[in-house]
Every structure is written in C-alpha cells, then in structure tokens.
Design a protein around this motif. Structure first.
Motif, PDB file in Angstrom:
ATOM      1  N   SER A 112       0.829  -1.211   0.000  1.00  0.00           N
ATOM      2  CA  SER A 112       0.000   0.000   0.000  1.00  0.00           C
ATOM      3  C   SER A 112       0.861   1.258   0.000  1.00  0.00           C
ATOM      4  CB  SER A 112      -0.921   0.008   1.221  1.00  0.00           C
ATOM      5  OG  SER A 112      -1.848  -1.051   1.149  1.00  0.00           O
ATOM      6  N   ALA A 113       2.014   1.198   0.657  1.00  0.00           N
ATOM      7  CA  ALA A 113       2.912   2.361   0.675  1.00  0.00           C
ATOM      8  C   ALA A 113       3.423   2.653  -0.733  1.00  0.00           C
ATOM      9  CB  ALA A 113       4.072   2.118   1.641  1.00  0.00           C
ATOM     10  N   VAL A 114       3.750   1.594  -1.474  1.00  0.00           N
ATOM     11  CA  VAL A 114       4.227   1.760  -2.846  1.00  0.00           C
ATOM     12  C   VAL A 114       3.144   2.410  -3.709  1.00  0.00           C
ATOM     13  CG1 VAL A 114       4.912   0.523  -4.945  1.00  0.00           C
ATOM     14  CG2 VAL A 114       5.899  -0.120  -2.725  1.00  0.00           C
ATOM     15  N   ALA A 115       1.902   1.999  -3.497  1.00  0.00           N
ATOM     16  CA  ALA A 115       0.796   2.532  -4.302  1.00  0.00           C
ATOM     17  C   ALA A 115       0.675   4.051  -4.157  1.00  0.00           C
ATOM     18  CB  ALA A 115      -0.515   1.861  -3.902  1.00  0.00           C
ATOM     19  N   GLU A 116       1.036   4.593  -3.020  1.00  0.00           N
ATOM     20  CA  GLU A 116       1.013   6.053  -2.845  1.00  0.00           C
ATOM     21  C   GLU A 116       2.284   6.705  -3.383  1.00  0.00           C
ATOM     22  OE1 GLU A 116      -1.608   7.710  -2.028  1.00  0.00           O
ATOM     23  OE2 GLU A 116      -2.782   5.938  -1.529  1.00  0.00           O
ATOM     24  N   ALA A 117       3.422   6.031  -3.203  1.00  0.00           N
ATOM     25  CA  ALA A 117       4.701   6.623  -3.623  1.00  0.00           C
ATOM     26  C   ALA A 117       4.748   6.851  -5.132  1.00  0.00           C
ATOM     27  CB  ALA A 117       5.859   5.742  -3.174  1.00  0.00           C
ATOM     28  N   VAL A 118       4.219   5.900  -5.912  1.00  0.00           N
ATOM     29  CA  VAL A 118       4.294   6.029  -7.378  1.00  0.00           C
ATOM     30  C   VAL A 118       3.597   7.290  -7.881  1.00  0.00           C
ATOM     31  CG1 VAL A 118       4.541   3.545  -7.790  1.00  0.00           C
ATOM     32  CG2 VAL A 118       2.247   4.561  -7.730  1.00  0.00           C
ATOM     33  N   LYS A 119       2.656   7.821  -7.089  1.00  0.00           N
ATOM     34  CA  LYS A 119       1.982   9.051  -7.503  1.00  0.00           C
ATOM     35  C   LYS A 119       2.902  10.266  -7.367  1.00  0.00           C
ATOM     36  CE  LYS A 119      -2.433   7.349  -5.653  1.00  0.00           C
ATOM     37  NZ  LYS A 119      -3.405   7.553  -4.555  1.00  0.00           N
ATOM     38  N   GLU A 120       3.924  10.139  -6.559  1.00  0.00           N
ATOM     39  CA  GLU A 120       4.768  11.296  -6.234  1.00  0.00           C
ATOM     40  C   GLU A 120       6.072  11.345  -7.019  1.00  0.00           C
ATOM     41  OE1 GLU A 120       3.528  13.620  -4.399  1.00  0.00           O
ATOM     42  OE2 GLU A 120       1.761  12.472  -3.791  1.00  0.00           O
ATOM     43  N   GLY A 121       6.528  10.192  -7.529  1.00  0.00           N
ATOM     44  CA  GLY A 121       7.794  10.202  -8.259  1.00  0.00           C
ATOM     45  C   GLY A 121       8.262   8.788  -8.544  1.00  0.00           C
ATOM     46  N   PRO A 122       9.442   8.665  -9.197  1.00  0.00           N
ATOM     47  CA  PRO A 122       9.946   7.343  -9.596  1.00  0.00           C
ATOM     48  C   PRO A 122      10.174   6.447  -8.379  1.00  0.00           C
ATOM     49  CG  PRO A 122      11.490   9.113 -10.230  1.00  0.00           C
ATOM     50  CD  PRO A 122      10.306   9.768  -9.624  1.00  0.00           C
ATOM     51  N   THR A 123       9.559   5.286  -8.429  1.00  0.00           N
ATOM     52  CA  THR A 123       9.536   4.381  -7.290  1.00  0.00           C
ATOM     53  C   THR A 123       9.882   2.985  -7.789  1.00  0.00           C
ATOM     54  OG1 THR A 123       7.827   5.701  -6.226  1.00  0.00           O
ATOM     55  CG2 THR A 123       8.019   3.413  -5.500  1.00  0.00           C
ATOM     56  N   GLU A 124      10.726   2.296  -7.064  1.00  0.00           N
ATOM     57  CA  GLU A 124      11.134   0.961  -7.498  1.00  0.00           C
ATOM     58  C   GLU A 124      11.018  -0.018  -6.328  1.00  0.00           C
ATOM     59  OE1 GLU A 124      14.977  -1.097  -9.776  1.00  0.00           O
ATOM     60  OE2 GLU A 124      15.232   0.721  -8.593  1.00  0.00           O
ATOM     61  N   VAL A 125      10.403  -1.144  -6.594  1.00  0.00           N
ATOM     62  CA  VAL A 125      10.350  -2.208  -5.594  1.00  0.00           C
ATOM     63  C   VAL A 125      11.574  -3.089  -5.820  1.00  0.00           C
ATOM     64  CG1 VAL A 125       9.064  -4.193  -4.745  1.00  0.00           C
ATOM     65  CG2 VAL A 125       7.839  -2.123  -5.460  1.00  0.00           C
ATOM     66  N   ILE A 126      12.493  -3.126  -4.860  1.00  0.00           N
ATOM     67  CA  ILE A 126      13.734  -3.884  -5.081  1.00  0.00           C
ATOM     68  C   ILE A 126      13.694  -5.260  -4.419  1.00  0.00           C
ATOM     69  CG2 ILE A 126      15.188  -1.864  -5.505  1.00  0.00           C
ATOM     70  CD1 ILE A 126      16.168  -2.109  -2.605  1.00  0.00           C
ATOM     71  N   TRP A 127      12.645  -5.520  -3.661  1.00  0.00           N
ATOM     72  CA  TRP A 127      12.424  -6.879  -3.148  1.00  0.00           C
ATOM     73  C   TRP A 127      10.944  -7.014  -2.852  1.00  0.00           C
ATOM     74  CZ3 TRP A 127      10.486  -9.970   0.711  1.00  0.00           C
ATOM     75  CH2 TRP A 127      10.949 -11.304   0.713  1.00  0.00           C
ATOM     76  N   ASP A 128      10.370  -8.145  -3.254  1.00  0.00           N
ATOM     77  CA  ASP A 128       8.940  -8.355  -3.033  1.00  0.00           C
ATOM     78  C   ASP A 128       8.714  -9.816  -2.657  1.00  0.00           C
ATOM     79  OD1 ASP A 128       6.112  -8.805  -3.356  1.00  0.00           O
ATOM     80  OD2 ASP A 128       6.018  -6.993  -4.564  1.00  0.00           O
ATOM     81  N   GLY A 129       8.062 -10.038  -1.536  1.00  0.00           N
ATOM     82  CA  GLY A 129       7.867 -11.400  -1.039  1.00  0.00           C
ATOM     83  C   GLY A 129       6.623 -12.089  -1.568  1.00  0.00           C
ATOM     84  N   LYS A 130       6.033 -11.520  -2.607  1.00  0.00           N
ATOM     85  CA  LYS A 130       4.742 -12.020  -3.085  1.00  0.00           C
ATOM     86  C   LYS A 130       4.777 -13.500  -3.475  1.00  0.00           C
ATOM     87  CE  LYS A 130       0.957 -10.870  -6.191  1.00  0.00           C
ATOM     88  NZ  LYS A 130       0.544 -10.138  -7.401  1.00  0.00           N
ATOM     89  N   ALA A 131       5.861 -13.913  -4.162  1.00  0.00           N
ATOM     90  CA  ALA A 131       5.933 -15.300  -4.667  1.00  0.00           C
ATOM     91  C   ALA A 131       5.775 -16.304  -3.525  1.00  0.00           C
ATOM     92  CB  ALA A 131       7.262 -15.512  -5.392  1.00  0.00           C
ATOM     93  N   ASP A 132       6.243 -15.947  -2.349  1.00  0.00           N
ATOM     94  CA  ASP A 132       6.094 -16.848  -1.192  1.00  0.00           C
ATOM     95  C   ASP A 132       4.943 -16.413  -0.286  1.00  0.00           C
ATOM     96  OD1 ASP A 132       8.228 -18.607  -1.792  1.00  0.00           O
ATOM     97  OD2 ASP A 132       9.654 -17.076  -1.128  1.00  0.00           O
ATOM     98  N   ASN A 133       3.998 -15.694  -0.869  1.00  0.00           N
ATOM     99  CA  ASN A 133       2.823 -15.275  -0.114  1.00  0.00           C
ATOM    100  C   ASN A 133       3.198 -14.479   1.144  1.00  0.00           C
ATOM    101  OD1 ASN A 133       0.079 -15.049   0.173  1.00  0.00           O
ATOM    102  ND2 ASN A 133      -0.173 -17.017   1.228  1.00  0.00           N
ATOM    103  N   TYR A 134       4.259 -13.702   0.994  1.00  0.00           N
ATOM    104  CA  TYR A 134       4.710 -12.814   2.081  1.00  0.00           C
ATOM    105  C   TYR A 134       4.901 -13.546   3.414  1.00  0.00           C
ATOM    106  CZ  TYR A 134       3.524  -9.143  -1.254  1.00  0.00           C
ATOM    107  OH  TYR A 134       3.458  -8.352  -2.377  1.00  0.00           O
TER     108      TYR A 134
END
Lengths: 370, 370
Positions: A112-134
């Motif tokens: 959810s934090a990323v979803a707000e950041a992208v509105k403000e400027g260039p944002t990159e997710v450099i690690w995401d635990g989604k594949a292991d269901n967090y």
C-alpha cells in the motif's frame, strides 16, 4: 461499577485498535471529568493551554527517552494514520530529488505504501515477497540499494502476515532509511541513528487511533517543498512543534500515559522486548509442536513478536476454534480477510496471562480435535 | 472522586478544543474501561468490529437526522482538521476543472483556506473584509460569483474575529457552495440542500479534537482524481464509509454522544439556536449598554452566536479583567493573539448559567472600573 467493568474485560487479541494497559485506562477514567488543577477535561482544553503543552512535551520527551532520540531528530504527532504517511513520505522526500525511491515489500502495508509513492515520483520495488505469499523477510544480500536513491523504505512488521524484520536493513551512506513501525513500535530497542524516518500510528502499540508518531531526521526537512498541501508538509509540523493545526489532544494525552507505563511499570524497551519474546514463544512453541495442526504462516526466522499468524487444517476447525475461544474470553482472533486463518496480536499491552490463556486453550483444542 | 471533579470544573470559554456537555463526559467516563457488552474499552476495539461499526453508523445517522441530510450526500469522518480540508477541497474540486475557485474572506480561517487553494489551481478572492479588520460579513450584493466557478467558498463563523454569516451566501445554479462551519456546526438549523460541502472539525461544537465531519454532495465525488494522495481523495473515504483507513474511533464515539445530547437533552437544532440566541444576547446586551467600556469587534448585524469578541479601554483593564475573571472560575477568555482583547466562546455545550455568570462578572467589573 468499575470493578464490574474490569471483570467484564476479555483478553482482546485485536490487531488494532488494540488492547491497552488497564492502569492507563484507569488513570484516564479517573481524570476524565476534570484534569487535576485545570478546571476541565483534557478533551475540553485548548491545545495552546500550558497544561496541554506540558502534556505534549512530556509525550515528546517520553519518545525521546525510550528510543534515545537526539536533537538531530524532530518528533511529530500527526493525524491521518500510516496511510497519510505513505503519501507524506514520498511527497516530502521524493518530489524534487534526482534519485528514485526504493521499497522492500514484505506484506500488505509495504504494498500500500508503494501505491502512494508512485503518484509522487519514480519508485522501485527492489524486493517483493509475493511469490512466497509474504511469509519471509529478505536479508541485505537479497537486494541491492542504489547509492543515489532518494530513500530506502520498509515496514518493520507486517501486521497482516505476521512477519518482522529481526534487524533493520542496511542503507548505503547518504540514503535515508524509512521505516513503517506501526505494529511493532516500542516493542524492542531500536538504533534510531540508523533511520531517516521511523513512524508509527499509535493504535497498535502506543495508544488510541487518531495519532501517528513520526520521528524524522531534521536535515530531511529541507526536502519539503512549499507548494505541498500544508498539512502534508513535515516542515510545517516541525517548525510549529506539532501545533501547526490543532493536534489530536486526547490521543496524545493517552499516548503519554502509555509511554509512562512502558518506562515505569515495564522498565523500558529492553525489558519490554524480553517480555514480548517470552509471550511470543508461548505460541510459536505450540506451532512448532503441532506443525500439522497449527500451521504457521511466517517462516521461522522472521516470525513477528507482535502478530502470530497460523491456520488450522480446515475452515470448520478454524470456525470452531474462534467460537470456542470466544467462550473462553479470548477475542478478536480471526485472521485478516486477505490471509485467513488465525491471528493473535500480542502487542506490548497484552499481559503474559492473556497469552498463557490462549496457549492453554490451544493445547486443549488440539487435544480434542487434533 | 467524581463529585469532587465536577466541583473543580470551571466555566471554560476556550475557543477550541472547548467545553463539552458534562453528561457526555460522564457517560464516557462510565464506559471507559469496558464498553458494555464488548469486553473492552472503545479505545481498544477494532474499527471493523460490529460494535464500532454500529457506533460509526449511529454518528452518521445522528448528523443526517439533525441536519436533515438526504442520501444525495455522503457523511465522512476524517482526520487532519479544517487545515487538511482547506487542501482537500481544492485538490478534489478544483484540479482538472475549467472554472476557478472563488472565496469570500471574512477572517483568519478564510484567509488560511485561500493560502492552500492557490497551490491547487486558479483561486480568486471576490470579497475580503481586511480593510475593516474583519468586523463585517458581506451580503450577496457585495460581490459577484462567476457562474462557471469551480465552487464558492466561505467560512460561516470566523472564530477569531467573532463574525458570523446570518444566512448562507447565494451561489449561482451549478456552482457548489462550500462552507467551513467548524465553529458554528450544529448551532442552528441549516438548509443542507444549498451546499456542495459543509464541513467542521469537531473540537468546537461537536466533540474532541481529532475528527472532522465532511458532508459532501455525492455528485461532487466524481471530480476526485485517482492521482491524488489517497488520504486526500474524498471518493476513497466515501466508497469505504470512512473506513479507508482506521478512523479516529474514540473521537467518533464521543461525537456520537454529543449528537445524542443535542437531540435528546436539547431537542434539536431549532431549540439549540433559541438557547444560543439567549446566551449570546446576555453578552451583546452589555456590549450595547457599555459601548465605550466593552468595545465589540463585530458589526452588530454579523455578531457571532458562538464567539463574542470585545476589547476594554486599556491593556491594563484587559489584564485585570482576565485575572479577576479567573478568580470567578471563568476561564480561557483571552482573545486570539492576532486580534487581542477578550473572546468568550459560548458554544452549544456552554450552559446558560456559565454565560450568566460571565455577564454578572462583566456588570460588576464595569461598575468598579468603568
């Protein structure tokens, strides 16, 4: 009346707003009609009244003392919860910067934090635990932070998934580390000097809903641009000691009492961590003992001290578990709708007896149903 | 303990946070350790708990019923106070529109609202009371509203100056009328159908600091753009019944009790207005009787029912007035630093006896010093 009310209280495992120290509630109750010496209730007092300013400064000093916060940092009391911080962090620290914001996403709140950041400027997710269901937390070796990044952001404890960083990620020199500590604020000692911003909404570990504590390194305030909406500008709040507008006075007052409890009744953050470890072990030991009945969500190395998440072998057993737990005065154990299962939130204020009662119930329940 | 606390209470003329009905405080105190039937304090309860949702919906219905709000409007409970509304109104209703925002400035709060609107889009002040030191209110003939304006904005009661619109300005067909009613919310009946947005922070007339009520016509929600910071987007809050994030649960709970008091103990907004007129007359009559000693700030035709502002002939007399008033248990009468003098804030919850006590004191003081 009061004795009866105390008797009616259950062990409340709500993820937030969450259980609070009974002694704090009792003090608030005692003073509710008239704060001694002031002639009115804390709720009726001007935020510019010296009595309230003393309460505000005491709360600030309570944070400073517990977390060892130096004068290089401002301590702000804000409204809007973590959700508004998601926007404020990017609006203040990313707008006008050449580097991008980098995020570690270990669960729902990071996302959810990323979803707000992208509105403000260039944002990159450099690690995401989604594949292991967090169910996991990365180590420094699992990602690479750009040394010119505007900041590195993470959520120290994911309330919904029940995964917690055991220690903070390492940010390269010059890259401010930003931490959403909403659900593990003040649960253990923290080396605040490692952070650019550490923030938490109060309603999990520090007080009622409606106030958010943001500890921010003062040099970062220079990034705040004058054209930001005034309330979103950290500098406005810092320049006015959290009185740029009327702060949530009652919530700050209660927060201050929780800080006193943590200092005087518990003995500070190291003592709190010891208690929290003991409490969490009561539940994780059962998960380890009955791994096919209480199926833990978090990988063992990143289990949360605050939110213990697990499933039972079937939906029927989960329903029965919740129903019978409620009969034992163990409440609000249902997992978040996005994850399911059981979630026991055992924040600072949950007494050891409450966790022990849940552990006893879990033993009985597996004996009867396992 | 409770009886003693009641005895220690003074008449508190604070402009906000402000005096609250004693019966409301007593109910809150009674229930503070455990909300009957819930097993925990209102402060400890999840915002998704049915008990809290019932409280939230009852507060919404309380507003709807007192102000006669139809389903064409959403009723939102927000954080960030009027200051955040200054930004949200312009961010939601001005961005992306072809027309400009038009503002009537009758005091400090209107001026602050303009300062936020200019950041969001073309903004025009079409009436400003500055030349007369904000002691006046315009009538419709004093300004002209552009029929293609994005909205027409005004502040119905300027807390600091003590001037109040006696009736709302007329906006041309198709131009939403936006009202900051923070310091006269629920003080009298209002024809809500005339408004696009009517909003108020609670801490003057409706509850504790930390919650703001925004009544917004639903068709205006279509102006909210997805790229707004999430918390600033009215549509997010409306689509999620004020639970887009954790709302300020305790403040909403107290607000709900104030609404019940207004309905049951007072008898609704017409009865409230009658009481407010009686109370205000006690003070304005003295200002009219001793015009050279109690020098009223507001022009007679736009005197506020809520904030009575006046000066004494000298700073020495003002100091003596405040000191002696405090000895008579009449507190927080000092005017705002930007205006000086005396300000008696006599919101809904200030009992008639409190205003009568102040009037008696004023009579004695002028007899001794006039």
């Amino acid at each position: 009346m009061t004795a009866q009310a105390v008797q009616e209280r259950i062990y409340n495992f709500s993820p937030g707003p969450a259980t609070m120290p009974l002694s704090v509630l009792q003090q608030v109750q005692d003073e509710l009609l008239c704060l001694p010496g002031s002639g009115c209730s804390i709720m009726e007092m001007s935020h510019r009244d010296k009595t309230f300013l003393d309460i505000l400064h005491a709360a600030e000093n309570g944070i400073r003392s517990l977390l060892n916060v130096s004068d290089d940092y401002a301590v702000l009391f804000l409204q809007g919860g973590a959700r508004l911080q998601f926007s404020m962090i990017a609006a203040n620290l990313l707008r006008g910067q050449s580097g991008k914001a980098q995020y570690l996403v270990t669960g729902s709140w990071g996302k959810s934090a990323v979803a707000e950041a992208v509105k403000e400027g260039p944002t990159e997710v450099i690690w995401d635990g989604k594949a292991d269901n967090y169910n996991n937390i990365p180590s420094d070796a699992d990602y690479s932070v750009d040394p010119s990044a505007a900041y590195l952001y993470y959520c120290s404890n994911e309330t919904i998934q029940g995964v917690q960083f055991q220690t903070e990620p390492t940010a390269p020199q010059g890259v401010p580390l930003i931490c959403d500590s909403s659900s593990d604020f003040l649960c253990r000692p923290v080396d605040i000097e490692k952070y650019g911003i550490l923030y938490a909404c109060a309603q999990k570990n520090a007080g009622p809903a409606g106030v958010t504590v943001t500890v921010i390194r003062k040099d970062l305030l220079e990034r705040s641009q004058a054209e930001l909406p005034g309330y979103l500008n950290y500098k406005n709040h810092a320049d006015n000691d959290s009185e740029w507008n009327t702060p949530p006075t009652f919530a700050i007052y209660v927060l201050g009492k929780v800080l006193n409890w943590l200092r005087d009744d518990i003995g500070g953050l190291q003592a709190m961590q010891d208690v929290n470890r003991e409490k969490a072990a009561l539940l994780y030991d059962l998960i380890d003992q009955y791994p096919e009945f209480y199926i833990g969500h978090a990988a063992p190395g990143c289990r949360s001290l605050m939110n213990v998440t697990y499933k039972l072998p079937s939906d029927e057993l989960q329903s029965a578990f919740l129903t019978q737990a409620a009969k034992h005065n163990l409440g609000s154990l249902k997992g978040h709708r996005s994850v399911g299962g059981i979630r026991a939130s055992i924040y600072n204020a949950m007494p050891r007896e409450g966790v022990a009662a849940l552990a006893d119930f879990m033993k009985d329940f597996v004996a009867q149903n396992g």
